[in-house]
Design a protein around this motif. Sequence first.
Motif, short mmCIF file in Angstrom:
data_model
loop_
_atom_site.label_atom_id
_atom_site.label_comp_id
_atom_site.label_asym_id
_atom_site.label_seq_id
_atom_site.Cartn_x
_atom_site.Cartn_y
_atom_site.Cartn_z
N ASN A 125 0.60 -1.09 -0.24
CA ASN A 125 0.19 0.06 -0.25
C ASN A 125 0.85 1.37 0.24
OD1 ASN A 125 -2.05 1.43 0.97
ND2 ASN A 125 -3.18 1.13 1.83
N THR A 126 0.96 2.09 -1.65
CA THR A 126 1.79 2.94 -1.11
C THR A 126 1.96 4.01 -0.62
OG1 THR A 126 0.87 3.61 -2.80
CG2 THR A 126 2.85 2.05 -3.53
N GLU A 127 0.28 4.04 -0.24
CA GLU A 127 -0.21 5.56 0.22
C GLU A 127 0.49 5.10 1.95
OE1 GLU A 127 -4.20 5.26 -0.35
OE2 GLU A 127 -4.18 6.27 -2.01
N ASN A 150 -4.03 0.90 9.08
CA ASN A 150 -3.55 0.64 7.94
C ASN A 150 -2.80 0.00 7.51
OD1 ASN A 150 -6.54 0.54 7.51
ND2 ASN A 150 -6.07 2.38 6.48
N ALA A 181 1.04 -1.45 5.55
CA ALA A 181 2.10 -1.13 4.27
C ALA A 181 1.75 -2.09 3.62
CB ALA A 181 3.54 -0.30 4.48
N LYS A 195 -0.17 -5.66 2.73
CA LYS A 195 -1.14 -6.14 2.25
C LYS A 195 -1.52 -7.17 2.67
CE LYS A 195 -2.41 -2.36 -1.72
NZ LYS A 195 -3.63 -2.19 -2.83
#
Length: 441
Positions: free
Chosen positions: A40-42, A145, A147, A149
Amino acid sequence: MFQTLKKAWGVPEIRKKILYTLFMIVVFRFGSAVTVPFLNTEVVASWMKTNASDGNFLEYLNTLTGGALSKATVFSLSITPFINASIIMQLLTYALPPLERLRDEGEEGRKKIEKITAAVAMVLAFVMSYAYYITLKRMTDDSGNHAAKYISGGNMYFSAFVIIFCFVAGAMLVVWMGNRISDKGLGNGISVLLFAGIAARFPTDAGTLITLTKENPSKYLFVTIGYLVFIIAEIAFIVFMNEAERRIPIQYAKRVVGRKQYGGQKTHIPIKVIMSGVMPIIFAMSLMSLPQTIQLFAGQPTKASGFYYHFCHLFSTRSFTYAAIYFVLIIAFNFFYVSIQYNPVEIANNLRQSNGGIPGIRPGKPTSDYIQRVLNKISLVGAIFLGIIAIVPIFISMADEQLASLSMGGTTILIAVSVALETTRTLESHLMMRHHKGFLK
């Protein structure tokens, strides 16, 4: 410089080298935008924005990779494994006799050392990729969340395998691209890619200054103008110091062989003021990053007392003690690096064997002592210069926290200017080879 580029573009062979180099840079920047799967790049960007700041080692690595590290792309490691491997091999060459013998064998020995360096770079790429993967597993944003997944269940090992090998493959591809630029392009390929990564961050810094100026023009308008003037002055100062050298005069004795006279010419030994480049800064930064790495895994101190709190405060990147220790380490590492590069005794022996000497200095030990004294003075001047260049961004971040995120600091400017000067000299040498007057003019 622009005149040199204009002349070089008019030569078809050099134009092909320039275009090939530009093509590789475009591919390098494209790879820096391709993200690794199962991440998850965000979350990665959010975590890096918080932790890779204040001029710490993570921010330095992110600057070298052109921001690829904070985006978790294929080229996240960029050329850092190869740079570390080159430094390790360069130091071991002076420490291990087998490597020293390979170095003295000439071209064949150099090729063998390059193969060993590539193997060490691959090992370091695996180690750094695994360490980065462990860091990614611990990354979370404000909402909780992760990073990564897929970090649980049956997909955990497969996702770890894909992530790690993507990082390793990207690092090795960057090394291959650098070698291709060195063979078919222009200049040193690794240095060119390093310059491309650093230069890619400059538009972001310009955008930061523009945003700050728009939000608070009464304060940051003059700050922005002053900062830009400071950067221009810093570049001019770096160019001046990079080209500065101390020339030790050498006089060769006259020899008469038959009816001909040999020798008698005058020359000099050039000693550059910044002969060690940015290596002392890299060594010092690596050592100063250890406490920050400990904080990264152990966490920040929970109470404002005790040994751990004072330890973290001592090595905070916004403290005067950090700047002072950093400055002293740069001076120490500069003397260390110069000592393994220059051997005054060997230089004095070579001068004696070739019937040369320094005017007013006796051959042998007096010559080596004189060269050592000159080296000490030059090394001190170069070390102080490197120390000032390295700690200036620290004081800028102390003065204003909003400017702490700017990557246009002393070290990055020093690297960028050095690579630009090196590439310009390469262009000039190619032009000189193709535009010499020859024997008939």
